[in-house]
Write a protein that holds these residues in place. Structure first.
Motif, PDB file in Angstrom:
ATOM      1  N   ALA A 116      -0.172  -1.489   6.662  1.00 22.25           N
ATOM      2  CA  ALA A 116      -0.596  -2.882   6.502  1.00 22.25           C
ATOM      3  C   ALA A 116       0.457  -3.679   5.753  1.00 22.25           C
ATOM      4  N   TYR A 117       1.034  -3.077   4.707  1.00 29.97           N
ATOM      5  CA  TYR A 117       2.045  -3.793   3.917  1.00 29.97           C
ATOM      6  C   TYR A 117       3.261  -4.137   4.769  1.00 29.97           C
ATOM      7  N   LEU A 118       3.766  -3.158   5.502  1.00 23.81           N
ATOM      8  CA  LEU A 118       4.984  -3.396   6.278  1.00 23.81           C
ATOM      9  C   LEU A 118       4.752  -4.349   7.440  1.00 23.81           C
TER      10      LEU A 118
ATOM     11  N   ALA B 168      12.131  -5.534   3.703  1.00 23.83           N
ATOM     12  CA  ALA B 168      11.060  -5.029   2.859  1.00 23.83           C
ATOM     13  C   ALA B 168      11.273  -3.535   2.641  1.00 23.83           C
ATOM     14  N   GLY B 169      10.546  -2.992   1.650  1.00 33.28           N
ATOM     15  CA  GLY B 169      10.668  -1.574   1.375  1.00 33.28           C
ATOM     16  C   GLY B 169       9.373  -0.960   0.876  1.00 33.28           C
ATOM     17  N   VAL B 170       9.273   0.360   1.015  1.00 30.86           N
ATOM     18  CA  VAL B 170       8.185   1.149   0.439  1.00 30.86           C
ATOM     19  C   VAL B 170       8.832   2.272  -0.354  1.00 30.86           C
TER      20      VAL B 170
ATOM     21  N   ALA C 280       4.757  -7.711   5.718  1.00 28.54           N
ATOM     22  CA  ALA C 280       6.063  -8.064   5.167  1.00 28.54           C
ATOM     23  C   ALA C 280       7.049  -8.442   6.258  1.00 28.54           C
ATOM     24  N   LEU C 281       6.918  -7.807   7.435  1.00 31.46           N
ATOM     25  CA  LEU C 281       7.858  -8.064   8.521  1.00 31.46           C
ATOM     26  C   LEU C 281       7.364  -9.117   9.500  1.00 31.46           C
ATOM     27  N   CYS C 282       6.122  -9.505   9.368  1.00 34.93           N
ATOM     28  CA  CYS C 282       5.552 -10.558  10.212  1.00 34.93           C
ATOM     29  C   CYS C 282       4.634 -11.396   9.325  1.00 34.93           C
ATOM     30  N   PRO C 283       5.148 -12.455   8.707  1.00 38.23           N
ATOM     31  CA  PRO C 283       4.403 -13.204   7.693  1.00 38.23           C
ATOM     32  C   PRO C 283       3.057 -13.756   8.151  1.00 38.23           C
TER      33      PRO C 283
END
Length: 308
Positions: free
Chosen positions: A275-277, A168-170, A280-283
């Motif tokens: 929150a996003y990461l 994932a990315g920001v 994204a890294l833990c569905p």
């Protein structure tokens, strides 16, 4: 496996170590990185952060400290364009600095074991299967390359520099397309600033300010939304109302180049990127769904979220 960042929780004390030196004989200067990590916790996900032009591993404390305090290990390389290294345009490496920036991020990924061992108390606590990249400004373009973006040459996408280890990315205030969208100055001095986002398939959160009117483009603030609009999903776009290029002050506290200082805006970025990461890294983590839904339902005066 039980992950330790299921929720935001109470901030944890942060340990930050730098410089950690990674030998890079073909680069001309060894790669120096700063590592920030929560003092406790295990199975910690990793964020590799790419700084904007001229900055270094010592910038962006508002983001880095927050991420680390909420369960991420953050690794910040110092790229060759950093003012701390004084690499000038007459340096033979200068035309390829954009590519060397990408190589810096890949080297960090290659040497996470060495980085982990260099920080007291960190050994055995990383989850190297959960890695994200993030970047601001030119660092956003650098990070986007690992997500699948490419640099156009004569209208043709260049080599694929994506990395399957990145989940994932920001992308913060990340430049848009080149060609006719560039100002004459940018076209002359930054010919590599011509990305194609059509192959940027890795999930990402794009953050743009609606008053980020860059001298590098003739388009205006919507230029910074290209990484969202021109890439395939899944992507989300956080548009910040009233934000300029520093997005309220993410580069540092009381930094003089911040022209739009807003602690509230920075706090929103801290909370939403975290929150996003996590999600994204833990569905199984529902934090992003809840946080984005709240802003969608109550956009207020700070910004709005779009997703696809």
């Amino acid at each position: 496996m039980r992950h330790s960042v299921e929720g935001s929780g109470t901030p944890t004390p942060v340990v930050s170590v730098g410089p950690v030196t990674l030998p890079a004989p073909d680069r001309g200067d060894d790669l120096q990185v700063r590592v920030s990590a929560p003092a406790t916790g295990s199975d910690l996900p990793v964020i590799v952060f790419s700084h904007g032009f001229g900055w270094s591993m010592n910038g962006y404390a508002p983001l880095v400290d927050y991420w680390a305090a909420h369960g991420f290990v953050v690794v910040q390389p110092t790229h060759l364009d950093s003012r701390t290294l004084n690499v000038t345009p007459d340096d033979a490496r200068y035309p390829d600095i954009w590519r060397l920036r990408v190589a810096d991020l890949r080297q960090v990924l290659d040497e996470l074991d060495l980085i982990e061992a260099a920080v007291p108390g960190l050994r055995g606590r990383l989850d190297q299967s959960r890695v994200a990249v993030a970047g601001h400004s030119w660092g956003g373009q650098t990070a986007s390359m690992l997500l699948g973006a490419r640099v156009l040459r004569d209208g043709v996408p260049g080599e694929d520099l994506s990395d399957s280890r990145v989940k994932a990315g920001v992308l913060l205030a990340t430049t848009g397309t080149g060609g006719a969208d560039l100002s004459p100055f940018a076209a002359e001095h930054f010919p590599f600033m011509s990305p194609s986002f059509s192959d940027m398939t890795t999930p990402a959160l794009v953050i743009a300010g609606d008053r980020d009117d860059s001298p590098l483009s003739v388009r205006g603030p919507d230029w910074f939304t290209d990484p969202y609009h021109l890439s395939p999903g899944p992507k989300s776009l956080l548009t910040l109302f009233g934000a300029e290029h520093s997005l309220g002050g993410i580069t540092g506290w009381t930094v003089t180049e911040t022209t739009d200082e807003s602690p509230d805006r920075v706090a929103l970025i801290q909370q939403l990127t975290c929150a996003y990461l996590r999600s994204a890294l833990c569905p199984t983590d529902a934090g992003w769904a809840a946080a984005s839904a709240e802003l969608i339902d109550h956009p207020g005066v700070l910004g709005r979220i779009d997703s696809k």
